[in-house]
Design a protein around this motif. Structure first.
Motif, PDB file in Angstrom:
ATOM      1  N   GLY A 145      47.823  40.991  57.851  1.00 17.54           N
ATOM      2  CA  GLY A 145      47.186  41.439  59.081  1.00 17.54           C
ATOM      3  C   GLY A 145      46.597  40.315  59.901  1.00 17.54           C
ATOM      4  N   GLY A 146      47.181  39.150  59.812  1.00 17.79           N
ATOM      5  CA  GLY A 146      46.678  38.008  60.561  1.00 17.79           C
ATOM      6  C   GLY A 146      45.516  37.292  59.904  1.00 17.79           C
ATOM      7  N   LYS A 147      45.061  37.793  58.742  1.00 18.13           N
ATOM      8  CA  LYS A 147      43.942  37.156  58.042  1.00 18.13           C
ATOM      9  C   LYS A 147      44.467  36.395  56.834  1.00 18.13           C
ATOM     10  CE  LYS A 147      39.369  38.026  56.072  1.00 18.13           C
ATOM     11  NZ  LYS A 147      38.323  39.040  55.777  1.00 18.13           N
ATOM     12  N   LYS A 148      43.999  35.166  56.675  1.00 15.37           N
ATOM     13  CA  LYS A 148      44.440  34.323  55.573  1.00 15.37           C
ATOM     14  C   LYS A 148      43.453  34.393  54.405  1.00 15.37           C
ATOM     15  CE  LYS A 148      46.923  31.028  58.501  1.00 15.37           C
ATOM     16  NZ  LYS A 148      47.066  29.602  58.900  1.00 15.37           N
ATOM     17  N   TYR A 149      43.994  34.496  53.214  1.00 11.91           N
ATOM     18  CA  TYR A 149      43.203  34.479  51.987  1.00 11.91           C
ATOM     19  C   TYR A 149      43.617  33.245  51.195  1.00 11.91           C
ATOM     20  CZ  TYR A 149      41.872  39.244  53.133  1.00 11.91           C
ATOM     21  OH  TYR A 149      41.376  40.362  53.758  1.00 11.91           O
ATOM     22  N   LYS A 150      42.660  32.344  51.032  1.00 11.28           N
ATOM     23  CA  LYS A 150      42.961  31.053  50.402  1.00 11.28           C
ATOM     24  C   LYS A 150      41.917  30.744  49.350  1.00 11.28           C
ATOM     25  CE  LYS A 150      43.545  26.134  51.576  1.00 11.28           C
ATOM     26  NZ  LYS A 150      44.842  25.993  50.863  1.00 11.28           N
ATOM     27  N   LEU A 151      42.364  30.337  48.182  1.00 12.44           N
ATOM     28  CA  LEU A 151      41.440  30.036  47.094  1.00 12.44           C
ATOM     29  C   LEU A 151      40.664  28.761  47.397  1.00 12.44           C
ATOM     30  CD1 LEU A 151      40.984  31.565  44.438  1.00 12.44           C
ATOM     31  CD2 LEU A 151      42.417  29.868  43.303  1.00 12.44           C
ATOM     32  N   SER A 152      39.377  28.771  47.109  1.00 13.77           N
ATOM     33  CA  SER A 152      38.513  27.622  47.369  1.00 13.77           C
ATOM     34  C   SER A 152      38.791  26.498  46.367  1.00 13.77           C
ATOM     35  CB  SER A 152      37.043  28.040  47.290  1.00 13.77           C
ATOM     36  OG  SER A 152      36.696  28.368  45.950  1.00 13.77           O
ATOM     37  N   GLU A 153      38.211  25.343  46.641  1.00 11.64           N
ATOM     38  CA  GLU A 153      38.404  24.191  45.758  1.00 11.64           C
ATOM     39  C   GLU A 153      37.703  24.362  44.416  1.00 11.64           C
ATOM     40  OE1 GLU A 153      40.279  21.394  46.136  1.00 11.64           O
ATOM     41  OE2 GLU A 153      41.099  22.475  47.868  1.00 11.64           O
ATOM     42  N   ASN A 154      36.631  25.171  44.400  1.00 12.54           N
ATOM     43  CA  ASN A 154      35.848  25.324  43.164  1.00 12.54           C
ATOM     44  C   ASN A 154      35.607  26.808  42.882  1.00 12.54           C
ATOM     45  OD1 ASN A 154      34.343  24.544  40.913  1.00 12.54           O
ATOM     46  ND2 ASN A 154      32.423  24.528  42.091  1.00 12.54           N
ATOM     47  N   PRO A 155      36.649  27.524  42.491  1.00 11.37           N
ATOM     48  CA  PRO A 155      36.500  28.963  42.290  1.00 11.37           C
ATOM     49  C   PRO A 155      35.715  29.284  41.025  1.00 11.37           C
ATOM     50  CG  PRO A 155      38.684  28.266  41.623  1.00 11.37           C
ATOM     51  CD  PRO A 155      38.024  27.069  42.239  1.00 11.37           C
ATOM     52  N   ALA A 156      35.311  30.525  40.921  1.00  8.39           N
ATOM     53  CA  ALA A 156      34.604  30.985  39.731  1.00  8.39           C
ATOM     54  C   ALA A 156      35.501  30.875  38.501  1.00  8.39           C
ATOM     55  CB  ALA A 156      34.168  32.439  39.929  1.00  8.39           C
ATOM     56  N   VAL A 157      34.864  30.777  37.349  1.00  5.64           N
ATOM     57  CA  VAL A 157      35.593  30.760  36.075  1.00  5.64           C
ATOM     58  C   VAL A 157      36.098  32.176  35.787  1.00  5.64           C
ATOM     59  CG1 VAL A 157      35.393  30.376  33.586  1.00  5.64           C
ATOM     60  CG2 VAL A 157      34.277  28.811  35.200  1.00  5.64           C
ATOM     61  N   LEU A 158      37.324  32.274  35.335  1.00  4.35           N
ATOM     62  CA  LEU A 158      37.962  33.572  35.140  1.00  4.35           C
ATOM     63  C   LEU A 158      37.732  34.108  33.721  1.00  4.35           C
ATOM     64  CD1 LEU A 158      39.808  35.697  36.453  1.00  4.35           C
ATOM     65  CD2 LEU A 158      41.773  34.364  35.652  1.00  4.35           C
ATOM     66  N   ILE A 159      37.284  35.365  33.656  1.00  2.00           N
ATOM     67  CA  ILE A 159      37.161  36.099  32.393  1.00  2.00           C
ATOM     68  C   ILE A 159      37.885  37.426  32.589  1.00  2.00           C
ATOM     69  CG2 ILE A 159      35.586  36.994  30.637  1.00  2.00           C
ATOM     70  CD1 ILE A 159      33.386  35.254  31.776  1.00  2.00           C
ATOM     71  N   VAL A 160      38.648  37.861  31.600  1.00  2.00           N
ATOM     72  CA  VAL A 160      39.468  39.066  31.750  1.00  2.00           C
ATOM     73  C   VAL A 160      38.991  40.151  30.789  1.00  2.00           C
ATOM     74  CG1 VAL A 160      41.788  40.011  31.386  1.00  2.00           C
ATOM     75  CG2 VAL A 160      41.485  37.842  32.600  1.00  2.00           C
ATOM     76  N   ARG A 161      38.885  41.381  31.321  1.00  2.00           N
ATOM     77  CA  ARG A 161      38.527  42.510  30.464  1.00  2.00           C
ATOM     78  C   ARG A 161      39.748  43.416  30.263  1.00  2.00           C
ATOM     79  NH1 ARG A 161      33.564  46.760  31.482  1.00  2.00           N
ATOM     80  NH2 ARG A 161      34.653  47.145  33.462  1.00  2.00           N
ATOM     81  N   PRO A 162      40.313  43.445  29.052  1.00  2.00           N
ATOM     82  CA  PRO A 162      41.365  44.413  28.756  1.00  2.00           C
ATOM     83  C   PRO A 162      40.765  45.791  28.545  1.00  2.00           C
ATOM     84  CG  PRO A 162      40.836  43.157  26.787  1.00  2.00           C
ATOM     85  CD  PRO A 162      39.985  42.602  27.901  1.00  2.00           C
ATOM     86  N   ARG A 163      41.620  46.786  28.464  1.00  2.00           N
ATOM     87  CA  ARG A 163      41.159  48.144  28.201  1.00  2.00           C
ATOM     88  C   ARG A 163      40.605  48.281  26.784  1.00  2.00           C
ATOM     89  NH1 ARG A 163      46.622  50.947  30.041  1.00  2.00           N
ATOM     90  NH2 ARG A 163      47.338  48.807  29.629  1.00  2.00           N
ATOM     91  N   GLY A 164      39.853  49.371  26.556  1.00  2.00           N
ATOM     92  CA  GLY A 164      39.232  49.600  25.257  1.00  2.00           C
ATOM     93  C   GLY A 164      40.221  50.073  24.211  1.00  2.00           C
ATOM     94  N   TRP A 165      39.776  50.044  22.949  1.00  2.00           N
ATOM     95  CA  TRP A 165      40.639  50.410  21.826  1.00  2.00           C
ATOM     96  C   TRP A 165      41.170  51.839  21.910  1.00  2.00           C
ATOM     97  CZ3 TRP A 165      42.864  46.676  19.904  1.00  2.00           C
ATOM     98  CH2 TRP A 165      42.240  45.533  19.406  1.00  2.00           C
ATOM     99  N   HIS A 166      40.473  52.709  22.600  1.00  2.00           N
ATOM    100  CA  HIS A 166      40.849  54.124  22.613  1.00  2.00           C
ATOM    101  C   HIS A 166      42.073  54.419  23.456  1.00  2.00           C
ATOM    102  CE1 HIS A 166      38.306  53.355  26.077  1.00  2.00           C
ATOM    103  NE2 HIS A 166      38.845  54.408  26.679  1.00  2.00           N
ATOM    104  N   LEU A 167      42.426  53.534  24.382  1.00  2.00           N
ATOM    105  CA  LEU A 167      43.495  53.837  25.340  1.00  2.00           C
ATOM    106  C   LEU A 167      44.853  53.315  24.868  1.00  2.00           C
ATOM    107  CD1 LEU A 167      41.944  53.298  28.875  1.00  2.00           C
ATOM    108  CD2 LEU A 167      43.019  55.375  28.025  1.00  2.00           C
ATOM    109  N   ASP A 168      45.844  54.208  24.893  1.00  2.00           N
ATOM    110  CA  ASP A 168      47.227  53.800  24.677  1.00  2.00           C
ATOM    111  C   ASP A 168      47.825  53.311  25.995  1.00  2.00           C
ATOM    112  OD1 ASP A 168      47.141  54.590  22.027  1.00  2.00           O
ATOM    113  OD2 ASP A 168      48.007  56.569  22.417  1.00  2.00           O
ATOM    114  N   GLU A 169      48.903  52.573  25.887  1.00  2.65           N
ATOM    115  CA  GLU A 169      49.730  52.230  27.045  1.00  2.65           C
ATOM    116  C   GLU A 169      51.044  53.019  26.908  1.00  2.65           C
ATOM    117  OE1 GLU A 169      51.451  51.864  29.920  1.00  2.65           O
ATOM    118  OE2 GLU A 169      49.575  50.758  30.138  1.00  2.65           O
ATOM    119  N   PRO A 170      51.114  54.219  27.485  1.00  2.84           N
ATOM    120  CA  PRO A 170      52.238  55.121  27.218  1.00  2.84           C
ATOM    121  C   PRO A 170      53.560  54.691  27.835  1.00  2.84           C
ATOM    122  CG  PRO A 170      50.806  56.055  28.896  1.00  2.84           C
ATOM    123  CD  PRO A 170      50.117  54.822  28.384  1.00  2.84           C
TER     124      PRO A 170
END
Length: 540
Positions: A145-170
């Motif tokens: 839409g005419g807007k640019k998204y560009k990662l900064s030189e010093n981005p936040a540290v990435l941490i990933v949360r997977p789903r909980g033990w109760h959920l299947d991936e069907p």
């Protein structure tokens, strides 16, 4: 074409081609074949533990692990690169624009979420993996839409949360059994990115949700050891922060840290899921009926006790004690209301940092400055591990104290009903992070609303005006609120709103509420992805 692995989704996409490589699927299959029996055993143990609670057995600190709690000598791993200072962590789903904005927010870390703020359509999951892969490699910049998204030189540290033990991936099976959602999310991210993260001076860092027993933490630790060996990374490269967001886990904080100690980066107060778990696990206890959701704050007895115990436990073992979510989002066009909302954020963060928390969560980039200023003023070093809080004394009865000042009101019942309908309708449409009444709601707050309504009906609770909350009361209210949901969530489909209304009416008639609404509705996402009915069960 990996032996024994099937992708059941009928919607082929470029993301599938790029993420579901033979090597990645072989890794998923190896993890599934090695660890799925243990996962199933642990899920069955949850059911047995609930039966004991229903029979009147009280929660206690485990006797068999008393020696672990008493031993002052063991410590967790030192902070990994980028995790020394976590004073503000922003969270959100893995949508591409969100990833760029969160990494550029000024927060220290970004918790990229495949769980409660993500509706797990196959497209969301796979596109999320693509977005994280691209962000790690600094290839995520785009224009729309005419807007640019560009990662900064010093981005936040990435941490990933997977789903909980109760959920299947069907949509993915190994040897004709659905894989674990936890394993699927973890495996794809780890396989594609672990070496690249280390090469760039970081590492594969995770948030682990909804555990209920230290043996569930042991399972994660075994997976980390297996995964690191599988791809040739040194053991103890992984770091994981555990969300203490179930009532049973609050009695096993030391043990959870012990099981993960060489891969641990601390614990987090997952406040909303914790309230949900408090109600759900004490479903057979009439004394545990809680007032309106807004009255169950962090300063009430059982919540305050859990916070104090978490900080003391983490600092004793030299890891981060992370605070909870500030769900507020800026209120545009109403400066007075916005000032009130932001004052609540400041007060909440001030409570956290003065108690001894090492960092906090926010849901919106514009809240970063407020949270950061409070922590900068009161936490001069990178963390507060030295603040031992030995004066915090918490006993078992403190953690289950149901005395919460407040009332059950007609407004509270109505707001809960609207939250369940609006959030779940959005979730079924593929959106798991929904702004409602200037709060960023995810599955956890919808879960509180759902089980509170069940609890009030089950125990024939009276509102402050004397009305008894019955199934008829909630049915009538649901019918009144349903037509209003499109105003709250304009993108929601009418068919989804009606489906959720049916679901809520059935929930309040059950002997016990179902364990997770996400498990209940997962079949509908699977069906929408083209998965045949033999692989999932209807929620209704």
């Amino acid at each position: 074409m990996v032996a024994g692995v099937q992708i059941l989704s009928k919607s082929a996409s470029q993301a599938q081609v790029e993420v579901l490589t033979d090597g990645a699927l072989e890794f998923v299959a190896a993890l599934h074949r090695t660890f799925e029996p243990t996962r199933q055993t642990l899920l069955a143990a949850r059911e047995e533990a609930q039966r004991r609670l229903d029979s009147g057995v009280s929660l206690q600190f485990p006797e068999e692990t008393a020696v672990i709690r008493a031993d002052p000598t063991w410590l967790c791993a030192p902070p990994a690169p980028g995790l020394e200072d976590r004073r503000v962590e922003i969270t959100g789903p893995t949508e591409r624009k969100m990833v760029v904005n969160a990494l550029n927010s000024g927060a220290k870390t970004f918790m990229a979420d495949f769980e409660d703020s993500n509706a797990p359509t196959f497209a969301n999951l796979l596109n999320g993996q693509i977005n994280l892969r691209d962000a790690i490699r600094r290839q995520i910049d785009f224009e729309i839409g005419g807007k640019k998204y560009k990662l900064s030189e010093n981005p936040a540290v990435l941490i990933v949360r997977p789903r909980g033990w109760h959920l299947d991936e069907p949509r993915v099976t190994v040897d004709n059994a659905p894989v674990s959602g936890s394993i699927f999310d973890f495996a794809l991210y780890f396989y594609h990115n672990a070496h690249e993260l280390v090469k760039r001076g970081s590492g594969p860092y995770f948030y682990l949700p909804k555990m209920e027993h230290y043996k569930e933490a042991r399972l994660w630790n075994d997976i980390f050891l297996f995964a690191q060996s599988y791809v040739g990374l040194p053991h103890n490269t992984v770091r994981a922060t555990v969300l203490i967001e179930t009532l049973p886990a609050a009695f096993q904080m030391e043990e959870i840290l012990f099981e993960l100690r060489n891969h641990s980066s601390g614990l987090n107060c997952g406040r909303w899921d914790y309230i949900f778990s408090f109600i759900k696990r004490r479903r057979a206890d009439r004394s545990a009926v809680l007032p309106d959701r807004k009255d169950v704050t962090m300063t009430v007895g059982f919540m305050d006790a859990y916070v104090r115990l978490l900080i003391k436990t983490c600092h004793r073992r030299k890891v981060a004690a992370m605070g909870g979510m500030a769900a507020q989002i800026p209120i545009k066009g109403d400066p007075k209301a916005n000032d009130i909302a932001m004052a609540k954020v400041r007060a909440d963060k001030l409570r956290e940092v003065t108690y001894g928390h090492d960092g906090t969560w926010i849901a919106h980039p514009l809240i970063n400055e407020i949270a950061r200023s409070v922590f900068d003023q009161h936490m001069l070093g990178p963390n507060q591990y030295h603040v031992l809080r030995e004066e915090f004394q918490v006993v078992a009865s403190d953690l289950v104290n149901p005395n919460v000042p407040g009332k059950v009101t007609a407004t509270g019942v109505r707001e809960n009903t609207a939250t369940v309908l609006a959030y779940c309708a959005a979730w079924l449409g593929g959106n798991g992070c929904v702004p409602l009444n200037f709060l960023m709601e995810d599955a956890a707050t919808a879960e509180i609303a759902r089980v509170q309504i069940w609890q009030w009906v089950h125990y024939a609770t009276r509102t402050d005006t004397g009305e008894v909350i019955t199934v008829e009361y909630v049915d009538k209210l649901t019918d009144e609120v349903t037509p209003e949901i499109k105003k709250l969530v304009p993108a929601a489909k009418e068919e989804h709103i009606k489906l959720v209304a049916q679901y809520l009416k059935k929930q309040i008639r059950r002997e016990w509420p179902s364990e997770f609404l996400t498990s209940d509705f997962m079949p509908y996402l699977a069906a929408a992805d083209g998965v045949g009915a033999k692989w999932h069960k209807s929620a209704l």
